[in-house]
Design an enzyme around this catalytic site. Structure first.
Site, PDB file in Angstrom:
ATOM      1  N   HIS A  90      48.672  42.724  27.839  1.00 37.80           N
ATOM      2  CA  HIS A  90      49.526  43.637  27.082  1.00 37.80           C
ATOM      3  C   HIS A  90      50.236  44.584  28.027  1.00 37.80           C
ATOM      4  O   HIS A  90      49.810  44.790  29.168  1.00 37.80           O
ATOM      5  CB  HIS A  90      48.687  44.434  26.079  1.00 37.80           C
ATOM      6  CG  HIS A  90      47.929  43.562  25.142  1.00 37.80           C
ATOM      7  ND1 HIS A  90      48.504  42.993  24.038  1.00 37.80           N
ATOM      8  CD2 HIS A  90      46.648  43.124  25.166  1.00 37.80           C
ATOM      9  CE1 HIS A  90      47.613  42.251  23.408  1.00 37.80           C
ATOM     10  NE2 HIS A  90      46.476  42.311  24.080  1.00 37.80           N
TER      11      HIS A  90
ATOM     12  N   LYS B   1      30.026  34.729  50.235  1.00 36.73           N
ATOM     13  CA  LYS B   1      29.840  33.870  51.395  1.00 36.73           C
ATOM     14  C   LYS B   1      30.688  32.614  51.259  1.00 36.73           C
ATOM     15  O   LYS B   1      31.143  32.265  50.165  1.00 36.73           O
ATOM     16  CB  LYS B   1      28.367  33.492  51.576  1.00 36.73           C
ATOM     17  CG  LYS B   1      27.795  32.641  50.450  1.00 36.73           C
ATOM     18  CD  LYS B   1      26.325  32.328  50.712  1.00 36.73           C
ATOM     19  CE  LYS B   1      25.736  31.486  49.596  1.00 36.73           C
ATOM     20  NZ  LYS B   1      24.350  31.148  49.847  1.00 36.73           N
TER      21      LYS B   1
ATOM     22  N   LYS C 179      41.176  38.844  40.651  1.00 30.88           N
ATOM     23  CA  LYS C 179      42.094  38.370  41.703  1.00 30.88           C
ATOM     24  C   LYS C 179      41.745  36.938  42.061  1.00 30.88           C
ATOM     25  O   LYS C 179      40.639  36.461  41.801  1.00 30.88           O
ATOM     26  CB  LYS C 179      41.982  39.256  42.944  1.00 30.88           C
ATOM     27  CG  LYS C 179      42.444  40.666  42.677  1.00 30.88           C
ATOM     28  CD  LYS C 179      42.425  41.507  43.919  1.00 30.88           C
ATOM     29  CE  LYS C 179      42.950  42.881  43.521  1.00 30.88           C
ATOM     30  NZ  LYS C 179      42.864  43.868  44.513  1.00 30.88           N
TER      31      LYS C 179
ATOM     32  N   ASN D 130      28.850  25.358  28.431  1.00 33.18           N
ATOM     33  CA  ASN D 130      27.700  25.695  27.609  1.00 33.18           C
ATOM     34  C   ASN D 130      28.135  26.577  26.435  1.00 33.18           C
ATOM     35  O   ASN D 130      29.317  26.819  26.237  1.00 33.18           O
ATOM     36  CB  ASN D 130      26.627  26.364  28.475  1.00 33.18           C
ATOM     37  CG  ASN D 130      25.232  26.023  28.034  1.00 33.18           C
ATOM     38  OD1 ASN D 130      24.934  26.003  26.846  1.00 33.18           O
ATOM     39  ND2 ASN D 130      24.356  25.761  28.995  1.00 33.18           N
TER      40      ASN D 130
END
Length: 190
Positions: free
Chosen positions: A119, A187, A170, A89
Site C-alpha cells: 500500500h 552462513k 530484502k 505444509n
C-alpha cells in the site's frame, strides 16, 4: 483516429502500478479463487486426484509432483507459478496480487506467508484503495522454515534456507542460510 488504450485494473495490478483493489473484475476473480480454495480445503485427505485438479484450475502454472496441506489461501491463484516437486505444509498463504514464481524442489514449512500486495505510505492516499504490487521470486531447492514471511518484491536464490520465523524484507542470494527479523544471512552453504 485511434483511441487511447486504458489499462484495466488487473493489468495495472500485474504491472506494479497503482490500482483499485475493489474493481468489480478483480472482486470476481478473488471470489473465484475463494470458491476453489474452499473446495480444496474441504477435501478428504485421501482425495489426491481431486486436490490436484483444483490446484491445476487455480494456479497460473504448476509442475508435477506437488502437495499443499490444507488449509491453503490465496488472493487470485492465477498469478502463482510453481515448479516441479513442490511441498507446502499447513496454513500456506499467498497474497498473489502480483506474480509469485516458485522454482523446483521447494519446501515450505507450516504457516509460511508470501505477500506481493502493498500500500502507499502517504496516509492521504491510502484510504482511496490505491494499492500496488511487487513480484516475488523463489529459486530452486529452497527451504522456507515455519512461520516465515516473504514480503513484496523479494527474491530468494537457489539452494537457500530461510529460518523459522524470519521476516524477509530484502533479496536473499543463492546458497545461504538466512534467519531473523529482518532476515539476514547467517552462513553460506557449501
Amino acid at each position: 483516429m485511434l483511441g487511447v488504450y486504458k489499462m484495466s485494473e488487473k493489468e495495472k495490478m500485474l504491472n506494479g502500478e497503482v490500482y483499485n483493489a475493489y474493481d468489480e473484475g478483480l472482486i470476481l476473480l478473488r471470489n473465484k479463487a475463494r470458491h476453489l480454495t474452499k473446495a480444496y480445503n474441504n477435501t478428504d485427505p485421501e482425495a489426491t486426484e481431486e486436490r490436484e485438479s483444483i490446484l491445476k484450475k487455480l494456479f497460473g502454472k504448476i509442475g508435477g509432483k506437488f502437495e499443499i496441506e490444507p488449509p491453503f489461501h490465496c488472493d487470485y491463484g492465477t498469478n502463482i507459478e510453481i515448479g516441479e516437486s513442490f511441498y507446502a505444509n499447513f496454513n500456506f498463504l499467498i497474497l498473489d496480487d502480483g506474480l509469485v514464481k516458485i522454482g523446483d524442489n521447494v519446501l515450505c514449512a507450516p504457516n509460511v506467508s508470501i505477500f506481493t500486495a502493498t500500500h502507499l505510505v502517504d496516509p492521504k492516499l491510502r484510504p482511496k484503495n490505491a494499492d500496488y504490487t511487487k513480484a516475488v521470486t523463489i529459486g530452486n531447492n529452497v527451504w522456507i522454515g515455519g512461520g516465515a514471511i516473504i514480503n513484496p518484491g523479494v527474491s530468494i536464490g537457489d539452494n537457500s534456507v530461510i529460518g523459522s520465523g524470519s521476516v524477509v524484507t530484502k533479496n536473499i542470494p543463492a546458497n545461504v542460510v538466512a534467519v531473523g527479523n529482518p532476515c539476514k544471512i547467517l552462513k553460506n552453504i557449501k
